[in-house]
Write a protein that holds these residues in place. Structure first.
Motif, PDB file in Angstrom:
ATOM      1  N   SER A  94      -3.506   4.715  -1.744  1.00 18.18           N
ATOM      2  CA  SER A  94      -4.814   5.086  -1.035  1.00 18.18           C
ATOM      3  C   SER A  94      -4.692   6.992  -0.737  1.00 18.18           C
ATOM      4  CB  SER A  94      -5.064   5.382   0.318  1.00 18.18           C
ATOM      5  OG  SER A  94      -5.936   3.773   0.294  1.00 18.18           O
TER       6      SER A  94
ATOM      7  N   GLU B 265      -1.653  -0.987  -3.985  1.00 19.81           N
ATOM      8  CA  GLU B 265      -3.174  -0.407  -3.860  1.00 19.81           C
ATOM      9  C   GLU B 265      -2.472   0.970  -3.675  1.00 19.81           C
ATOM     10  OE1 GLU B 265      -6.786   0.366  -0.374  1.00 19.81           O
ATOM     11  OE2 GLU B 265      -5.619  -1.645  -0.551  1.00 19.81           O
TER      12      GLU B 265
ATOM     13  N   ARG C  66       0.875  -1.157   0.232  1.00 16.69           N
ATOM     14  CA  ARG C  66      -0.082   0.062   0.196  1.00 16.69           C
ATOM     15  C   ARG C  66       0.731   1.325   0.395  1.00 16.69           C
ATOM     16  NH1 ARG C  66      -5.025   0.834   3.890  1.00 16.69           N
ATOM     17  NH2 ARG C  66      -5.914  -0.760   2.383  1.00 16.69           N
TER      18      ARG C  66
END
Length: 240
Positions: free
Chosen positions: A60, A58, A37
């Protein structure tokens, strides 16, 4: 051998399906939790980072489109998200005024953080008689993304951080994504140059809501002659 009662068969089937579904969800959650992430503070750098990372991790983004980075604050959930990241990408230079302390906390907790603004040869705010803000003259200007050349530099630097610090990503895929995005930025730069050349040099004057286009002015030969809010942050007050 006694036959299984009919009523028991649907119940057995339901139990089997629920058990299988639970196992599938548990596997999916475990797989999602293991995915690397990258957390990005601003939506501008979030867009850049997503182009670079692609499907390799990912990404964010803490600020949603339309959020003012000068006044944006984190929720407790978002602050915790920073400390669980493999890499935190932030603008720095004082832009995310209410977020930087959380970035510092994540760094203290062992998370790799990367301040892009410091790495792309930042400019300083000019003196008031040159169209710049008063109290911030000489301070670093965080709005580097208005210069496409600096965004291209930032793209390569973020990619290097992802490859070095985010385990599990395919370095070749990240480099390919970066090269593709760099070509798009080069095309954008050429389009901007052609477009601005149509404006006579003596008419390349800007008045903005606050001092946000210094990099664009420097890159394409504009003059910033004033701002409604005579400051590098929207938290200041407009002048009379």
């Amino acid at each position: 051998m006694r036959p299984t009662p009919r009523a028991a068969r649907p119940r057995s089937l339901i139990v089997f399906l629920l058990t299988a579904l639970s196992a599938t969800l548990a596997t999916a959650c475990a797989a999602g939790g293991d995915r690397p992430r990258v957390v990005v503070t601003t939506n501008i750098l979030g867009d850049v980072t997503r182009q670079i990372v692609g499907e390799e991790a990912e990404v964010s983004v803490l600020m949603q489109p339309g959020a003012d980075p000068h006044s944006f604050g984190l929720s407790a959930v978002q602050a915790a998200e920073l400390e669980r990241a493999d890499l935190v990408v932030f603008n720095g230079l004082g832009l995310e005024e209410n977020v930087l302390r959380h970035v510092d906390a994540a760094r203290a907790a062992g998370v790799t953080t990367f301040g892009v603004g410091d790495a792309v040869d930042p400019m300083t705010f000019r003196a008031p008689d040159d169209g710049g803000p008063g109290d911030e003259a000489g301070q670093p200007d965080p709005h580097f993304w208005t210069d496409p050349d600096r965004v291209r530099a930032a793209t390569g630097l973020i990619a290097a951080q992802v490859i070095e610090h985010v385990d599990g990503v395919d370095a070749a895929a990240v480099r390919a994504n970066t090269a593709r995005y760099d070509r798009q930025l080069a095309d954008l730069t050429a389009w901007m140059e052609t477009s601005f050349e149509r404006i006579p040099e003596d008419r390349r004057a800007l008045v903005t809501n606050h001092h946000v286009f210094g990099y664009l002015a420097d890159r394409f030969g504009f003059r910033v002659i004033g701002a409604v809010v005579p400051s590098g942050t929207t938290l200041a007050s407009p002048s009379s």
